[in-house]
Design a protein around this motif. Sequence first.
Motif, PDB file in Angstrom:
ATOM      1  N   ARG A   1       0.851  -1.177   0.000  1.00 56.68           N
ATOM      2  CA  ARG A   1       0.000   0.000   0.000  1.00 56.68           C
ATOM      3  C   ARG A   1       0.897   1.240   0.000  1.00 56.68           C
ATOM      4  NH1 ARG A   1      -3.066  -3.340  -1.040  1.00 56.68           N
ATOM      5  NH2 ARG A   1      -5.117  -3.840  -0.158  1.00 56.68           N
ATOM      6  N   PRO A   2       0.485   2.331  -0.651  1.00 53.00           N
ATOM      7  CA  PRO A   2       1.305   3.548  -0.628  1.00 53.00           C
ATOM      8  C   PRO A   2       1.326   4.164   0.764  1.00 53.00           C
ATOM      9  CG  PRO A   2      -0.816   3.956  -1.677  1.00 53.00           C
ATOM     10  CD  PRO A   2      -0.735   2.487  -1.462  1.00 53.00           C
ATOM     11  N   GLY A   3       2.511   4.567   1.204  1.00 52.61           N
ATOM     12  CA  GLY A   3       2.647   5.199   2.516  1.00 52.61           C
ATOM     13  C   GLY A   3       2.517   6.705   2.423  1.00 52.61           C
ATOM     14  N   SER A   4       2.162   7.344   3.533  1.00 55.63           N
ATOM     15  CA  SER A   4       2.000   8.799   3.548  1.00 55.63           C
ATOM     16  C   SER A   4       3.326   9.515   3.335  1.00 55.63           C
ATOM     17  CB  SER A   4       1.385   9.236   4.882  1.00 55.63           C
ATOM     18  OG  SER A   4       2.189   8.796   5.969  1.00 55.63           O
ATOM     19  N   ASP A   5       4.436   8.823   3.628  1.00 57.78           N
ATOM     20  CA  ASP A   5       5.756   9.429   3.459  1.00 57.78           C
ATOM     21  C   ASP A   5       6.327   9.175   2.073  1.00 57.78           C
ATOM     22  OD1 ASP A   5       6.159   6.744   3.667  1.00 57.78           O
ATOM     23  OD2 ASP A   5       7.637   6.861   5.309  1.00 57.78           O
ATOM     24  N   GLY A   6       5.521   8.566   1.200  1.00 56.55           N
ATOM     25  CA  GLY A   6       5.989   8.282  -0.147  1.00 56.55           C
ATOM     26  C   GLY A   6       6.640   6.920  -0.294  1.00 56.55           C
ATOM     27  N   ALA A   7       7.034   6.316   0.819  1.00 51.44           N
ATOM     28  CA  ALA A   7       7.643   4.987   0.782  1.00 51.44           C
ATOM     29  C   ALA A   7       6.554   3.922   0.870  1.00 51.44           C
ATOM     30  CB  ALA A   7       8.635   4.826   1.933  1.00 51.44           C
ATOM     31  N   GLU A   8       6.837   2.756   0.343  1.00 47.38           N
ATOM     32  CA  GLU A   8       5.851   1.690   0.305  1.00 47.38           C
ATOM     33  C   GLU A   8       5.626   1.110   1.694  1.00 47.38           C
ATOM     34  OE1 GLU A   8       4.894  -1.472  -3.107  1.00 47.38           O
ATOM     35  OE2 GLU A   8       6.732  -1.939  -2.009  1.00 47.38           O
ATOM     36  N   ARG A   9       4.354   0.902   2.042  1.00 54.29           N
ATOM     37  CA  ARG A   9       3.994   0.211   3.262  1.00 54.29           C
ATOM     38  C   ARG A   9       3.283  -1.083   2.877  1.00 54.29           C
ATOM     39  NH1 ARG A   9       4.819   2.883   7.876  1.00 54.29           N
ATOM     40  NH2 ARG A   9       3.579   1.320   8.992  1.00 54.29           N
ATOM     41  N   TYR A  10       2.936  -1.886   3.871  1.00 53.60           N
ATOM     42  CA  TYR A  10       2.318  -3.175   3.594  1.00 53.60           C
ATOM     43  C   TYR A  10       1.168  -3.415   4.563  1.00 53.60           C
ATOM     44  CZ  TYR A  10       6.654  -3.834   1.033  1.00 53.60           C
ATOM     45  OH  TYR A  10       7.714  -3.663   0.172  1.00 53.60           O
ATOM     46  N   LEU A  11       0.120  -4.017   4.050  1.00 58.37           N
ATOM     47  CA  LEU A  11      -1.026  -4.406   4.866  1.00 58.37           C
ATOM     48  C   LEU A  11      -0.919  -5.903   5.125  1.00 58.37           C
ATOM     49  CD1 LEU A  11      -3.771  -3.494   6.096  1.00 58.37           C
ATOM     50  CD2 LEU A  11      -4.832  -4.200   3.944  1.00 58.37           C
ATOM     51  N   LEU A  12      -0.990  -6.285   6.397  1.00 59.50           N
ATOM     52  CA  LEU A  12      -0.870  -7.697   6.749  1.00 59.50           C
ATOM     53  C   LEU A  12      -2.109  -8.470   6.303  1.00 59.50           C
ATOM     54  CD1 LEU A  12       0.884  -9.792   8.348  1.00 59.50           C
ATOM     55  CD2 LEU A  12      -0.641  -9.339  10.285  1.00 59.50           C
ATOM     56  N   VAL A  13      -1.880  -9.562   5.596  1.00 61.66           N
ATOM     57  CA  VAL A  13      -2.972 -10.426   5.173  1.00 61.66           C
ATOM     58  C   VAL A  13      -3.145 -11.564   6.173  1.00 61.66           C
ATOM     59  CG1 VAL A  13      -3.813 -11.977   3.364  1.00 61.66           C
ATOM     60  CG2 VAL A  13      -2.622  -9.853   2.747  1.00 61.66           C
ATOM     61  N   CYS A  14      -2.060 -12.252   6.503  1.00 58.09           N
ATOM     62  CA  CYS A  14      -2.095 -13.288   7.528  1.00 58.09           C
ATOM     63  C   CYS A  14      -0.691 -13.503   8.085  1.00 58.09           C
ATOM     64  CB  CYS A  14      -2.679 -14.597   6.990  1.00 58.09           C
ATOM     65  SG  CYS A  14      -1.967 -15.152   5.434  1.00 58.09           S
ATOM     66  N   GLY A  15      -0.642 -13.925   9.353  1.00 54.10           N
ATOM     67  CA  GLY A  15       0.646 -14.171  10.005  1.00 54.10           C
ATOM     68  C   GLY A  15       0.964 -13.192  11.125  1.00 54.10           C
ATOM     69  N   GLU A  16      -0.070 -12.604  11.745  1.00 54.76           N
ATOM     70  CA  GLU A  16       0.181 -11.619  12.799  1.00 54.76           C
ATOM     71  C   GLU A  16       0.961 -12.218  13.969  1.00 54.76           C
ATOM     72  OE1 GLU A  16      -2.291  -8.639  15.836  1.00 54.76           O
ATOM     73  OE2 GLU A  16      -3.363  -9.984  14.474  1.00 54.76           O
ATOM     74  N   GLY A  17       0.591 -13.449  14.365  1.00 51.52           N
ATOM     75  CA  GLY A  17       1.283 -14.088  15.477  1.00 51.52           C
ATOM     76  C   GLY A  17       2.756 -14.307  15.197  1.00 51.52           C
ATOM     77  N   ARG A  18       3.068 -14.753  13.971  1.00 55.11           N
ATOM     78  CA  ARG A  18       4.466 -14.981  13.592  1.00 55.11           C
ATOM     79  C   ARG A  18       5.250 -13.670  13.564  1.00 55.11           C
ATOM     80  NH1 ARG A  18       2.912 -17.676   8.183  1.00 55.11           N
ATOM     81  NH2 ARG A  18       0.804 -17.230   8.889  1.00 55.11           N
ATOM     82  N   MET A  19       4.623 -12.606  13.039  1.00 58.15           N
ATOM     83  CA  MET A  19       5.299 -11.313  12.971  1.00 58.15           C
ATOM     84  C   MET A  19       5.589 -10.766  14.373  1.00 58.15           C
ATOM     85  SD  MET A  19       4.028  -7.765  11.138  1.00 58.15           S
ATOM     86  CE  MET A  19       2.795  -7.428  12.414  1.00 58.15           C
ATOM     87  N   LYS A  20       4.606 -10.872  15.268  1.00 52.41           N
ATOM     88  CA  LYS A  20       4.811 -10.388  16.638  1.00 52.41           C
ATOM     89  C   LYS A  20       5.866 -11.206  17.365  1.00 52.41           C
ATOM     90  CE  LYS A  20       0.329  -8.220  17.566  1.00 52.41           C
ATOM     91  NZ  LYS A  20      -0.890  -8.238  18.400  1.00 52.41           N
ATOM     92  N   ALA A  21       5.924 -12.509  17.064  1.00 50.85           N
ATOM     93  CA  ALA A  21       6.926 -13.367  17.701  1.00 50.85           C
ATOM     94  C   ALA A  21       8.333 -12.947  17.278  1.00 50.85           C
ATOM     95  CB  ALA A  21       6.669 -14.830  17.343  1.00 50.85           C
ATOM     96  N   LEU A  22       8.515 -12.660  15.984  1.00 52.23           N
ATOM     97  CA  LEU A  22       9.824 -12.206  15.509  1.00 52.23           C
ATOM     98  C   LEU A  22      10.215 -10.873  16.147  1.00 52.23           C
ATOM     99  CD1 LEU A  22       9.724 -13.122  11.709  1.00 52.23           C
ATOM    100  CD2 LEU A  22      11.195 -14.113  13.461  1.00 52.23           C
ATOM    101  N   ARG A  23       9.245  -9.974  16.279  1.00 58.56           N
ATOM    102  CA  ARG A  23       9.517  -8.692  16.933  1.00 58.56           C
ATOM    103  C   ARG A  23       9.928  -8.919  18.386  1.00 58.56           C
ATOM    104  NH1 ARG A  23       4.697  -5.065  16.324  1.00 58.56           N
ATOM    105  NH2 ARG A  23       5.687  -4.311  14.406  1.00 58.56           N
ATOM    106  N   LYS A  24       9.238  -9.854  19.049  1.00 57.23           N
ATOM    107  CA  LYS A  24       9.564 -10.195  20.434  1.00 57.23           C
ATOM    108  C   LYS A  24      10.989 -10.724  20.540  1.00 57.23           C
ATOM    109  CE  LYS A  24       8.225 -11.250  24.756  1.00 57.23           C
ATOM    110  NZ  LYS A  24       7.707 -10.263  25.746  1.00 57.23           N
ATOM    111  N   LEU A  25      11.445 -11.416  19.518  1.00 62.80           N
ATOM    112  CA  LEU A  25      12.796 -11.987  19.503  1.00 62.80           C
ATOM    113  C   LEU A  25      13.849 -10.969  19.077  1.00 62.80           C
ATOM    114  CD1 LEU A  25      11.875 -15.443  17.913  1.00 62.80           C
ATOM    115  CD2 LEU A  25      12.731 -15.069  20.244  1.00 62.80           C
ATOM    116  N   GLY A  26      13.423  -9.733  18.833  1.00 62.73           N
ATOM    117  CA  GLY A  26      14.366  -8.675  18.494  1.00 62.73           C
ATOM    118  C   GLY A  26      14.627  -8.495  17.020  1.00 62.73           C
ATOM    119  N   GLU A  27      13.890  -9.206  16.166  1.00 61.80           N
ATOM    120  CA  GLU A  27      14.081  -9.073  14.719  1.00 61.80           C
ATOM    121  C   GLU A  27      13.396  -7.793  14.224  1.00 61.80           C
ATOM    122  OE1 GLU A  27      15.923 -11.010  12.932  1.00 61.80           O
ATOM    123  OE2 GLU A  27      16.320 -12.509  14.481  1.00 61.80           O
ATOM    124  N   THR A  28      13.981  -7.180  13.223  1.00 65.36           N
ATOM    125  CA  THR A  28      13.407  -5.954  12.649  1.00 65.36           C
ATOM    126  C   THR A  28      12.836  -6.182  11.255  1.00 65.36           C
ATOM    127  OG1 THR A  28      15.558  -5.301  11.767  1.00 65.36           O
ATOM    128  CG2 THR A  28      14.964  -4.490  13.968  1.00 65.36           C
TER     129      THR A  28
END
Length: 300
Positions: A52-79
């Motif tokens: 999706r287009p971002g307000s800052d001109g850079a591309e953003r993304y809308l999550l379709v599926c995998g919220e739990g996996r994404m939050k787990a990676l963030r919890k583990l310190g991944e960026t």
Amino acid sequence: MTARSTAGDLRMIPIDRIDVLNPRDRNEDVFAEIVKNIGAIGLKKPITVTPRPGSDGAERYLLVCGEGRMKALRKLGETRVPALVVQVDDEGAFIMGLAENVARRMYRPLELLAGITQLKVKGYSPAVIAQKTGLTLPYVTDILTLIDQGEERLLVAVERGRVPLTIAIDISRAGNSDKTVQAALQEAYETGQLRGRQLMNARRLVQSRQRLGRSINRHASPQDADVTTSSLVRAYQKEVKRQQLMVRRASFAQQRLLFVTGALRQLFAEENFVTLLRAEGLDALPKYLADRIGPHGSTG
């Protein structure tokens, strides 16, 4: 109505560039297990996003599926997170997310009902809903029948496995006639469709439906027959808040028990305190409590 998704490509996406359309509250124990597994063996399946287009001109993304996996990676310190990038509109993203949760049986009852209701509101036929979600056509047809009749209480009971869908349909067809409902339950028992716990569940369900109405909103009257997407979502959110409150209360009780256990352990380590208890005949503890306190819990 929905743009067909194009074949996606796998990319490493910055987590802070991903937006979650419908964030979910998760069971802490289940989430901890996800974090543990991903930390031990890595991410076995990438998440799915759509650009999706971002307000800052850079591309953003809308999550379709995998919220739990994404939050787990963030919890583990991944960026950054491995993501399959597909080209779909918001409606397509919603359908894909619902279909994956159904396939993995990770949905909650009201989430599934709200999802099917939204697809119906968008104009999809039962056959198309079945095709897009992976559910069977008879199942979708019966669920939509209950939705049309405002049978929210029956719907939730079906999705939680308390009564079979066929029995819920029979109860709904019986309307508010107690005699007809009881006859339907009797026939289900005699034909073997209801046995043991399910029969008891069905009887309790019928009593609740007659006393509180078809909606799970306790303030609704028995004549309320309309169930909308918003009412399902509100009921789901209310249930989430109730469960969160229960978790907080359980956590608070656990902390207090740990404090009491620790305090008793320290007291039983004091010889003067133990001598005083022995003198008063209070030196014995119940076995389950003594086992928790440890070797100091027994003064015999």
